[in-house]
Design a protein around this motif. Structure first.
Motif, PDB file in Angstrom:
ATOM      1  N   ILE A 195       0.829  -1.200   0.000  1.00 21.40           N
ATOM      2  CA  ILE A 195       0.000   0.000   0.000  1.00 21.40           C
ATOM      3  C   ILE A 195       0.863   1.249   0.000  1.00 21.40           C
ATOM      4  N   GLN A 196       0.279   2.344  -0.407  1.00 21.05           N
ATOM      5  CA  GLN A 196       0.933   3.642  -0.305  1.00 21.05           C
ATOM      6  C   GLN A 196      -0.015   4.605   0.418  1.00 21.05           C
ATOM      7  N   LEU A 197       0.539   5.375   1.347  1.00 20.77           N
ATOM      8  CA  LEU A 197      -0.223   6.404   2.056  1.00 20.77           C
ATOM      9  C   LEU A 197       0.354   7.755   1.678  1.00 20.77           C
ATOM     10  N   VAL A 198      -0.515   8.709   1.453  1.00 19.48           N
ATOM     11  CA  VAL A 198      -0.076  10.017   0.963  1.00 19.48           C
ATOM     12  C   VAL A 198      -0.526  11.163   1.869  1.00 19.48           C
ATOM     13  N   LYS A 199      -1.731  11.049   2.406  1.00 16.50           N
ATOM     14  CA  LYS A 199      -2.296  12.182   3.147  1.00 16.50           C
ATOM     15  C   LYS A 199      -1.978  12.104   4.637  1.00 16.50           C
ATOM     16  N   VAL A 204      -5.693   6.719   7.011  1.00 16.64           N
ATOM     17  CA  VAL A 204      -5.846   5.353   7.491  1.00 16.64           C
ATOM     18  C   VAL A 204      -6.442   4.517   6.366  1.00 16.64           C
ATOM     19  N   LYS A 205      -5.793   3.405   6.070  1.00 21.15           N
ATOM     20  CA  LYS A 205      -6.310   2.507   5.035  1.00 21.15           C
ATOM     21  C   LYS A 205      -6.352   1.091   5.589  1.00 21.15           C
ATOM     22  N   LYS A 206      -7.351   0.357   5.162  1.00 19.76           N
ATOM     23  CA  LYS A 206      -7.493  -1.021   5.626  1.00 19.76           C
ATOM     24  C   LYS A 206      -7.487  -1.983   4.453  1.00 19.76           C
ATOM     25  N   GLN A 207      -6.841  -3.118   4.688  1.00 22.47           N
ATOM     26  CA  GLN A 207      -6.888  -4.224   3.748  1.00 22.47           C
ATOM     27  C   GLN A 207      -7.188  -5.452   4.584  1.00 22.47           C
ATOM     28  N   LYS A 208      -8.447  -5.830   4.628  1.00 20.88           N
ATOM     29  CA  LYS A 208      -8.880  -6.980   5.428  1.00 20.88           C
ATOM     30  C   LYS A 208      -8.398  -6.817   6.872  1.00 20.88           C
ATOM     31  N   ARG A 209      -7.489  -7.648   7.337  1.00 18.83           N
ATOM     32  CA  ARG A 209      -7.047  -7.557   8.734  1.00 18.83           C
ATOM     33  C   ARG A 209      -5.881  -6.593   8.935  1.00 18.83           C
ATOM     34  N   LEU A 210      -5.424  -5.957   7.874  1.00 21.04           N
ATOM     35  CA  LEU A 210      -4.299  -5.029   7.951  1.00 21.04           C
ATOM     36  C   LEU A 210      -4.802  -3.597   7.969  1.00 21.04           C
ATOM     37  N   THR A 211      -4.290  -2.803   8.919  1.00 23.21           N
ATOM     38  CA  THR A 211      -4.626  -1.386   9.002  1.00 23.21           C
ATOM     39  C   THR A 211      -3.346  -0.578   8.939  1.00 23.21           C
ATOM     40  N   GLN A 221      -1.564   3.267   8.922  1.00 19.45           N
ATOM     41  CA  GLN A 221      -1.797   4.654   9.312  1.00 19.45           C
ATOM     42  C   GLN A 221      -0.596   5.509   8.942  1.00 19.45           C
ATOM     43  N   PHE A 222      -0.867   6.741   8.564  1.00 24.04           N
ATOM     44  CA  PHE A 222       0.164   7.739   8.294  1.00 24.04           C
ATOM     45  C   PHE A 222      -0.033   8.836   9.321  1.00 24.04           C
ATOM     46  N   GLY A 223       1.030   9.216  10.019  1.00 24.47           N
ATOM     47  CA  GLY A 223       0.895  10.176  11.090  1.00 24.47           C
ATOM     48  C   GLY A 223       0.482  11.562  10.616  1.00 24.47           C
ATOM     49  N   GLU A 224      -0.025  12.335  11.551  1.00 27.75           N
ATOM     50  CA  GLU A 224      -0.475  13.691  11.223  1.00 27.75           C
ATOM     51  C   GLU A 224       0.664  14.554  10.694  1.00 27.75           C
ATOM     52  N   LEU A 249       1.724  -0.219  10.795  1.00 25.20           N
ATOM     53  CA  LEU A 249       0.962  -1.311  10.180  1.00 25.20           C
ATOM     54  C   LEU A 249       0.495  -2.211  11.316  1.00 25.20           C
ATOM     55  N   HIS A 250      -0.792  -2.405  11.399  1.00 23.80           N
ATOM     56  CA  HIS A 250      -1.375  -3.233  12.452  1.00 23.80           C
ATOM     57  C   HIS A 250      -2.091  -4.404  11.815  1.00 23.80           C
ATOM     58  N   ILE A 251      -1.792  -5.594  12.297  1.00 24.65           N
ATOM     59  CA  ILE A 251      -2.486  -6.787  11.816  1.00 24.65           C
ATOM     60  C   ILE A 251      -3.339  -7.340  12.956  1.00 24.65           C
ATOM     61  N   THR A 252      -4.583  -7.505  12.707  1.00 17.85           N
ATOM     62  CA  THR A 252      -5.505  -8.042  13.701  1.00 17.85           C
ATOM     63  C   THR A 252      -5.591  -9.563  13.546  1.00 17.85           C
ATOM     64  N   ALA A 253      -5.552 -10.257  14.683  1.00 15.72           N
ATOM     65  CA  ALA A 253      -5.724 -11.713  14.681  1.00 15.72           C
ATOM     66  C   ALA A 253      -4.819 -12.380  13.647  1.00 15.72           C
ATOM     67  N   THR A 254      -3.537 -12.357  13.918  1.00  8.78           N
ATOM     68  CA  THR A 254      -2.563 -12.869  12.957  1.00  8.78           C
ATOM     69  C   THR A 254      -2.838 -14.324  12.587  1.00  8.78           C
ATOM     70  N   GLN A 255      -2.432 -14.643  11.376  1.00  8.04           N
ATOM     71  CA  GLN A 255      -2.525 -16.001  10.856  1.00  8.04           C
ATOM     72  C   GLN A 255      -1.138 -16.415  10.379  1.00  8.04           C
ATOM     73  N   THR A 256      -0.940 -17.696  10.175  1.00  4.89           N
ATOM     74  CA  THR A 256       0.375 -18.172   9.740  1.00  4.89           C
ATOM     75  C   THR A 256       0.743 -17.608   8.369  1.00  4.89           C
TER      76      THR A 256
END
Lengths: 114, 111
Positions: free
Chosen positions: B47-51, B55-62, B64-67, B74-81
């Protein structure tokens, strides 16, 4: 499959030798980048070519050189090889040449210098 | 020169736990990119963040680009193998480097 191809996949050679790594970018991409990745190291940028011309140069040793040909494929030449040159060498390509462009990486060439 | 610092270097989690990797720059970034490299594989653009504050989400991946556009996460919820690999952030370099990569965070997921 990123569409970027690199050959060879593996290369084993001796110190003092010279090798050539080859990269074909994705169709339509004008920029080619070369990176070196050593064990537990990040991606060290070596050099970038854009439409046949050198665009940017990173921490590339003088023993290393590269070029991009009219058909846009690129070659990275490594000479007077040392043990420390053993690493994964990735080629990447992008449509444009700046820092906004996502880069598509090839599968890499693993170089082992004995 | 421009540097992008990434922490932690390694993270081991139990499957189902969350995971976060952080990326910091000493200078303001015009954009930040994230890549994933599976073991034995090559980096793949995520992913690319510009603004600012994006905040952008891809399924379990979130992502964030700071102010201030100097940090990202990059935050992954409920990790999988299947999440195993090294996650790199990258920002535009100055001068001679189009893109500067952080050293990456290697994620191991224990089943």
């Amino acid at each position: 499959d990123s569409g970027v191809t690199q050959t060879p996949k593996h290369l084993i050679t001796a110190t003092g030798q010279r090798v050539t790594l080859r990269c074909s970018p994705r169709s339509g991409d004008l920029s080619v980048y070369w990176y070196q990745q050593s064990l537990d190291q990040g991606l060290q940028f070596l050099i970038q070519y854009y439409n046949g011309e050198e665009r940017a140069k990173g921490n590339i040793l003088e023993r290393f050189s590269a070029q991009q040909f009219p058909d846009l494929h690129s070659e990275l030449n490594l000479s007077s090889l040392e043990l420390g040159d053993s690493a994964l060498y990735f080629c990447a390509s992008s449509g444009g040449g700046g820092g906004y462009n996502e880069q598509f990486f090839g599968p890499g060439t693993r170089l082992t210098v004995l | 020169g421009q540097q992008v610092m990434q922490i932690p270097q390694y993270q081991h989690v139990q499957e189902g736990e969350d995971f976060t990797t952080y990326c910091n720059s000493s200078t303001t970034l015009s954009n930040i990119q994230w890549y994933k490299q599976r073991p034995g594989g090559h980096p793949v653009f995520l992913i690319q963040l510009v603004k600012s504050g994006e905040v952008k989400k891809q399924k379990r991946l979130t992502f964030q680009f700071g102010e201030a556009k100097k940090n990202s996460s990059l935050h992954i919820t409920a990790t999988q193998t299947t999440d195993v690999g090294t996650y790199f952030c990258a920002g535009p370099g100055n001068g001679n480097t189009p893109l500067v990569f952080g050293k990456g965070t290697r994620l191991s997921v224990i089943a």
